[in-house]
Design a protein around this motif. Sequence first.
Motif, short mmCIF file in Angstrom:
data_model
loop_
_atom_site.label_atom_id
_atom_site.label_comp_id
_atom_site.label_asym_id
_atom_site.label_seq_id
_atom_site.Cartn_x
_atom_site.Cartn_y
_atom_site.Cartn_z
N LYS A 1 0.77 -1.27 0.01
CA LYS A 1 0.04 -0.06 0.09
C LYS A 1 0.70 1.61 0.01
O LYS A 1 2.12 1.37 0.78
CB LYS A 1 -0.97 -0.05 1.31
N PRO A 2 0.34 2.25 -0.84
CA PRO A 2 1.40 3.52 -0.89
C PRO A 2 1.51 4.35 0.45
O PRO A 2 0.74 5.39 0.18
CB PRO A 2 0.91 4.08 -1.98
N THR A 3 1.94 3.88 1.36
CA THR A 3 2.21 4.76 2.46
C THR A 3 3.48 4.98 2.83
O THR A 3 4.55 4.21 2.31
CB THR A 3 1.30 4.34 3.77
N PHE A 4 4.02 5.99 3.34
CA PHE A 4 5.31 6.26 3.46
C PHE A 4 5.65 5.87 5.36
O PHE A 4 5.18 6.58 5.99
CB PHE A 4 5.76 7.57 3.25
N VAL A 5 6.85 5.33 5.39
CA VAL A 5 7.03 4.88 6.74
C VAL A 5 8.34 5.93 7.15
O VAL A 5 9.21 6.10 6.36
CB VAL A 5 7.96 3.52 6.85
N ASP B 1 12.77 20.87 14.53
CA ASP B 1 13.41 19.96 15.78
C ASP B 1 12.20 19.03 16.27
O ASP B 1 12.34 17.89 16.43
CB ASP B 1 13.82 20.71 16.87
N GLU B 2 10.95 19.69 16.65
CA GLU B 2 9.95 19.09 17.25
C GLU B 2 8.97 18.35 16.19
O GLU B 2 7.82 18.06 16.70
CB GLU B 2 9.07 20.11 18.06
N SER B 3 9.25 18.34 14.90
CA SER B 3 8.40 17.63 14.11
C SER B 3 7.75 16.15 14.45
O SER B 3 8.62 15.54 14.96
CB SER B 3 8.98 17.46 12.57
N ASP B 4 6.67 15.96 14.52
CA ASP B 4 6.17 14.56 14.85
C ASP B 4 6.01 13.77 13.59
O ASP B 4 6.35 13.96 12.62
CB ASP B 4 4.83 14.51 15.60
N TYR B 5 5.50 12.35 14.10
CA TYR B 5 5.36 11.44 12.82
C TYR B 5 4.61 11.84 11.73
O TYR B 5 4.95 11.59 10.66
CB TYR B 5 4.82 10.16 13.60
N HIS B 6 3.58 12.44 12.20
CA HIS B 6 2.43 12.73 11.10
C HIS B 6 3.02 13.84 10.15
O HIS B 6 2.83 13.81 8.83
CB HIS B 6 1.11 13.21 11.71
N LEU C 1 5.33 15.30 4.67
CA LEU C 1 6.22 15.71 3.83
C LEU C 1 6.36 14.92 2.51
O LEU C 1 6.33 15.28 1.51
CB LEU C 1 7.57 15.93 4.51
N PHE C 2 6.44 13.59 2.85
CA PHE C 2 6.62 12.85 1.55
C PHE C 2 5.37 12.63 0.78
O PHE C 2 5.18 12.62 -0.56
CB PHE C 2 7.15 11.35 2.09
N LEU C 3 4.11 12.41 1.49
CA LEU C 3 2.86 12.15 1.14
C LEU C 3 2.32 13.19 0.26
O LEU C 3 1.63 12.87 -0.82
CB LEU C 3 1.81 11.38 2.07
#
Length: 212
Positions: free
Chosen positions: A139-143, A160-165, A170-172
């Motif tokens: 499935k086209p998701t980014f890890v 610095d404080e960027s979270d997972y989402h 940024l990629f999606l």
Amino acid sequence: MRQRLLDIYQALFDCFGPQHWWPGETPLEILVGAVLTQNTNWSNVSRAIDNLRRAGLLSLDALVHLPTPLLAEQIRPSGYYNLKAVRLQNLLHHIAASAGSVEGYFDRRPTASLREELLAIKGIGPETADSILLYAGNKPTFVVDAYTHRILNRHGLVADESDYHELQALFLDHLEPDVTLFNEYHALIVRTAKEFCRKSNPACDACPLKGF
Ligand code: SF4
């Protein structure tokens, strides 16, 4: 941003070539590996999966019905084995109950719905869920992971404080939903972090991303 992300990808691919992720012969094996690799290195996961293979337990039916303490014993080399045995069986029970097979599970729902379901399972966080979706389900998701943050942050692409989402978005948001690209890109980021972009003393002079 799109072009910058693609240029970074190309520089890494030109340096390292294809990474052949994920190491695993079947979607089930990839899925098992995605749970077992939490907080350990791949060689330990590989030993745990070898135990399951030797014992003839690498099937959904066998793993779902195996008593949890026996599963924990088989996966002992992966560390945190009691916890991981419960997590793995939570996930496999969900898949068996909702689809009956790993392949059928990925076929039946849109990626966003599957992701919601996976995240609702105790012990399955965003990185594990996305690894399962991308590498076992195609499935086209980014890890993303701590390595992704380190490299992007050092190049001024995320805070610095960027979270997972935020990292994932940024990629999606800037790249086409391309399973092959997403598969390779994450693997190349991990390789770069391990070989050059270490936590301390990054080897920038020899790194393919020098100048980016
Ligand atoms: S090692 Fe240096 S050049 Fe390479 S990714 Fe890290 S910060 Fe960038």
